[in-house]
Design a protein around this motif. Structure first.
Motif, PDB file in Angstrom:
ATOM      1  N   TYR A   1      -1.850  21.891  17.446  1.00  0.00           N
ATOM      2  CA  TYR A   1      -0.446  21.706  17.822  1.00  0.00           C
ATOM      3  C   TYR A   1      -0.005  20.239  17.827  1.00  0.00           C
ATOM      4  O   TYR A   1       1.185  19.956  17.821  1.00  0.00           O
ATOM      5  CB  TYR A   1      -0.172  22.316  19.197  1.00  0.00           C
ATOM      6  N   CYS A   2      -0.939  19.313  17.847  1.00  0.00           N
ATOM      7  CA  CYS A   2      -0.556  17.887  17.887  1.00  0.00           C
ATOM      8  C   CYS A   2      -0.023  17.463  16.515  1.00  0.00           C
ATOM      9  O   CYS A   2      -0.741  17.556  15.512  1.00  0.00           O
ATOM     10  CB  CYS A   2      -1.752  17.027  18.273  1.00  0.00           C
ATOM     11  N   PRO A   3       1.216  16.987  16.456  1.00  0.00           N
ATOM     12  CA  PRO A   3       1.795  16.604  15.167  1.00  0.00           C
ATOM     13  C   PRO A   3       1.327  15.238  14.667  1.00  0.00           C
ATOM     14  O   PRO A   3       1.650  14.841  13.558  1.00  0.00           O
ATOM     15  CB  PRO A   3       3.300  16.571  15.476  1.00  0.00           C
ATOM     16  N   ARG A   4       0.567  14.507  15.487  1.00  0.00           N
ATOM     17  CA  ARG A   4       0.207  13.132  15.137  1.00  0.00           C
ATOM     18  C   ARG A   4      -1.282  12.903  14.893  1.00  0.00           C
ATOM     19  O   ARG A   4      -1.700  11.756  14.696  1.00  0.00           O
ATOM     20  CB  ARG A   4       0.691  12.201  16.260  1.00  0.00           C
ATOM     21  N   GLY A   5      -2.066  13.930  14.970  1.00  0.00           N
ATOM     22  CA  GLY A   5      -3.508  13.756  14.724  1.00  0.00           C
ATOM     23  C   GLY A   5      -4.202  12.915  15.773  1.00  0.00           C
ATOM     24  O   GLY A   5      -5.149  12.186  15.469  1.00  0.00           O
ATOM     25  N   VAL A   6      -3.747  13.024  17.007  1.00  0.00           N
ATOM     26  CA  VAL A   6      -4.301  12.207  18.085  1.00  0.00           C
ATOM     27  C   VAL A   6      -5.650  12.746  18.576  1.00  0.00           C
ATOM     28  O   VAL A   6      -6.527  11.981  18.973  1.00  0.00           O
ATOM     29  CB  VAL A   6      -3.305  12.153  19.275  1.00  0.00           C
ATOM     30  N   LEU A   7      -5.792  14.061  18.519  1.00  0.00           N
ATOM     31  CA  LEU A   7      -6.962  14.700  19.136  1.00  0.00           C
ATOM     32  C   LEU A   7      -7.936  15.216  18.088  1.00  0.00           C
ATOM     33  O   LEU A   7      -7.558  15.461  16.946  1.00  0.00           O
ATOM     34  CB  LEU A   7      -6.481  15.856  20.013  1.00  0.00           C
ATOM     35  N   ARG A   8      -9.163  15.422  18.515  1.00  0.00           N
ATOM     36  CA  ARG A   8     -10.156  16.032  17.620  1.00  0.00           C
ATOM     37  C   ARG A   8     -11.161  16.800  18.475  1.00  0.00           C
ATOM     38  O   ARG A   8     -11.316  16.532  19.667  1.00  0.00           O
ATOM     39  CB  ARG A   8     -10.865  14.980  16.787  1.00  0.00           C
ATOM     40  N   ILE A   9     -11.838  17.713  17.829  1.00  0.00           N
ATOM     41  CA  ILE A   9     -12.891  18.466  18.511  1.00  0.00           C
ATOM     42  C   ILE A   9     -14.228  17.827  18.155  1.00  0.00           C
ATOM     43  O   ILE A   9     -14.495  17.530  16.989  1.00  0.00           O
ATOM     44  CB  ILE A   9     -12.883  19.944  18.070  1.00  0.00           C
ATOM     45  N   VAL A  10     -15.034  17.574  19.169  1.00  0.00           N
ATOM     46  CA  VAL A  10     -16.371  17.041  18.924  1.00  0.00           C
ATOM     47  C   VAL A  10     -17.402  18.075  19.371  1.00  0.00           C
ATOM     48  O   VAL A  10     -17.113  18.938  20.203  1.00  0.00           O
ATOM     49  CB  VAL A  10     -16.614  15.694  19.651  1.00  0.00           C
ATOM     50  N   GLU A  11     -18.588  17.970  18.820  1.00  0.00           N
ATOM     51  CA  GLU A  11     -19.635  18.943  19.085  1.00  0.00           C
ATOM     52  C   GLU A  11     -20.895  18.164  19.446  1.00  0.00           C
ATOM     53  O   GLU A  11     -21.229  17.181  18.780  1.00  0.00           O
ATOM     54  CB  GLU A  11     -19.825  19.776  17.809  1.00  0.00           C
ATOM     55  N   ASN A  12     -21.546  18.543  20.523  1.00  0.00           N
ATOM     56  CA  ASN A  12     -22.721  17.771  20.954  1.00  0.00           C
ATOM     57  C   ASN A  12     -24.038  18.537  20.791  1.00  0.00           C
ATOM     58  O   ASN A  12     -25.035  18.196  21.408  1.00  0.00           O
ATOM     59  CB  ASN A  12     -22.551  17.304  22.400  1.00  0.00           C
ATOM     60  N   GLY A  13     -23.993  19.598  19.988  1.00  0.00           N
ATOM     61  CA  GLY A  13     -25.207  20.377  19.777  1.00  0.00           C
ATOM     62  C   GLY A  13     -25.286  21.575  20.702  1.00  0.00           C
ATOM     63  O   GLY A  13     -25.984  22.538  20.417  1.00  0.00           O
ATOM     64  N   MET A  14     -24.579  21.505  21.843  1.00  0.00           N
ATOM     65  CA  MET A  14     -24.596  22.613  22.795  1.00  0.00           C
ATOM     66  C   MET A  14     -23.232  23.273  22.911  1.00  0.00           C
ATOM     67  O   MET A  14     -23.124  24.469  23.133  1.00  0.00           O
ATOM     68  CB  MET A  14     -25.037  22.125  24.173  1.00  0.00           C
ATOM     69  N   CYS A  15     -22.168  22.456  22.796  1.00  0.00           N
ATOM     70  CA  CYS A  15     -20.815  23.009  22.921  1.00  0.00           C
ATOM     71  C   CYS A  15     -19.814  22.103  22.196  1.00  0.00           C
ATOM     72  O   CYS A  15     -20.154  21.005  21.757  1.00  0.00           O
ATOM     73  CB  CYS A  15     -20.418  23.174  24.388  1.00  0.00           C
ATOM     74  N   CYS A  16     -18.571  22.595  22.099  1.00  0.00           N
ATOM     75  CA  CYS A  16     -17.476  21.829  21.498  1.00  0.00           C
ATOM     76  C   CYS A  16     -16.480  21.497  22.588  1.00  0.00           C
ATOM     77  O   CYS A  16     -16.271  22.294  23.507  1.00  0.00           O
ATOM     78  CB  CYS A  16     -16.746  22.666  20.452  1.00  0.00           C
ATOM     79  N   PHE A  17     -15.869  20.349  22.473  1.00  0.00           N
ATOM     80  CA  PHE A  17     -14.830  19.972  23.428  1.00  0.00           C
ATOM     81  C   PHE A  17     -13.901  18.951  22.787  1.00  0.00           C
ATOM     82  O   PHE A  17     -14.217  18.368  21.747  1.00  0.00           O
ATOM     83  CB  PHE A  17     -15.424  19.434  24.737  1.00  0.00           C
ATOM     84  N   VAL A  18     -12.764  18.747  23.413  1.00  0.00           N
ATOM     85  CA  VAL A  18     -11.745  17.868  22.840  1.00  0.00           C
ATOM     86  C   VAL A  18     -12.033  16.403  23.161  1.00  0.00           C
ATOM     87  O   VAL A  18     -12.630  16.087  24.200  1.00  0.00           O
ATOM     88  CB  VAL A  18     -10.341  18.286  23.346  1.00  0.00           C
ATOM     89  N   ASN A  19     -11.607  15.544  22.268  1.00  0.00           N
ATOM     90  CA  ASN A  19     -11.717  14.109  22.491  1.00  0.00           C
ATOM     91  C   ASN A  19     -10.482  13.439  21.885  1.00  0.00           C
ATOM     92  O   ASN A  19      -9.784  14.044  21.077  1.00  0.00           O
ATOM     93  CB  ASN A  19     -12.990  13.573  21.833  1.00  0.00           C
ATOM     94  N   VAL A  20     -10.228  12.212  22.270  1.00  0.00           N
ATOM     95  CA  VAL A  20      -9.086  11.473  21.738  1.00  0.00           C
ATOM     96  C   VAL A  20      -9.555  10.609  20.574  1.00  0.00           C
ATOM     97  O   VAL A  20     -10.477   9.814  20.721  1.00  0.00           O
ATOM     98  CB  VAL A  20      -8.443  10.592  22.829  1.00  0.00           C
ATOM     99  N   ALA A  21      -8.909  10.796  19.414  1.00  0.00           N
ATOM    100  CA  ALA A  21      -9.301  10.043  18.221  1.00  0.00           C
ATOM    101  C   ALA A  21      -8.382   8.842  17.982  1.00  0.00           C
ATOM    102  O   ALA A  21      -8.839   7.767  17.626  1.00  0.00           O
ATOM    103  CB  ALA A  21      -9.287  10.965  17.009  1.00  0.00           C
ATOM    104  N   ASN A  22      -7.059   9.042  18.192  1.00  0.00           N
ATOM    105  CA  ASN A  22      -6.085   7.975  17.917  1.00  0.00           C
ATOM    106  C   ASN A  22      -5.036   7.913  19.026  1.00  0.00           C
ATOM    107  O   ASN A  22      -3.903   8.346  18.833  1.00  0.00           O
ATOM    108  CB  ASN A  22      -5.373   8.243  16.584  1.00  0.00           C
ATOM    109  N   ALA A  23      -5.413   7.383  20.164  1.00  0.00           N
ATOM    110  CA  ALA A  23      -4.516   7.369  21.329  1.00  0.00           C
ATOM    111  C   ALA A  23      -3.201   6.642  21.031  1.00  0.00           C
ATOM    112  O   ALA A  23      -2.146   7.008  21.556  1.00  0.00           O
ATOM    113  CB  ALA A  23      -5.216   6.714  22.512  1.00  0.00           C
ATOM    114  N   ASP A  24      -3.253   5.617  20.187  1.00  0.00           N
ATOM    115  CA  ASP A  24      -2.055   4.818  19.906  1.00  0.00           C
ATOM    116  C   ASP A  24      -0.965   5.613  19.188  1.00  0.00           C
ATOM    117  O   ASP A  24       0.200   5.219  19.198  1.00  0.00           O
ATOM    118  CB  ASP A  24      -2.410   3.601  19.040  1.00  0.00           C
ATOM    119  N   LEU A  25      -1.333   6.717  18.565  1.00  0.00           N
ATOM    120  CA  LEU A  25      -0.352   7.518  17.816  1.00  0.00           C
ATOM    121  C   LEU A  25       0.387   8.524  18.695  1.00  0.00           C
ATOM    122  O   LEU A  25       1.332   9.174  18.259  1.00  0.00           O
ATOM    123  CB  LEU A  25      -1.048   8.261  16.669  1.00  0.00           C
TER     124      LEU A  25
END
Ligand code: SF4
Ligand code: SF4
Length: 74
Positions: free
Chosen positions: A19-43
């Motif tokens: 839903y983010c129109p600016r590509g600010v967020l991304r999903i990261v995976e740590n081998g056990m689970c997936c969760f959200v992280n911030v990729a481009n906070a400035d956008l």
């Protein structure tokens, strides 16, 4: 913009990323689970679409209060 993530509540569904129109967020995976992280906070524009899309309220967006100092002087 301040993006607050409550990682323990995140189920990694990716709706906020979708839903983010600016590509600010991304999903990261740590081998056990997936969760959200911030990729481009400035956008981030503070539209809060990510917040509304999240089924577990794991993401909050706080806009800075630009009038804070003006109000203090009055
Ligand atoms: S507030 Fe809007 S621009 Fe910022 S991360 Fe959420 S959806 Fe993206
Ligand atoms: S929508 Fe919510 S639960 Fe789904 S990945 Fe984003 S923050 Fe996590």
């Amino acid at each position: 913009m301040e993006i607050e993530l409550f990682t323990y509540d995140c189920i990694g569904c990716g709706r906020c990323v979708e839903y983010c129109p600016r590509g600010v967020l991304r999903i990261v995976e740590n081998g056990m689970c997936c969760f959200v992280n911030v990729a481009n906070a400035d956008l981030c524009t503070g539209c809060r679409r990510c917040e509304k899309a999240c089924p577990t309220k794991a993401i909050h967006v706080n806009k800075p209060d630009y009038n804070f100092f003006r109000r203090k002087r009055i």
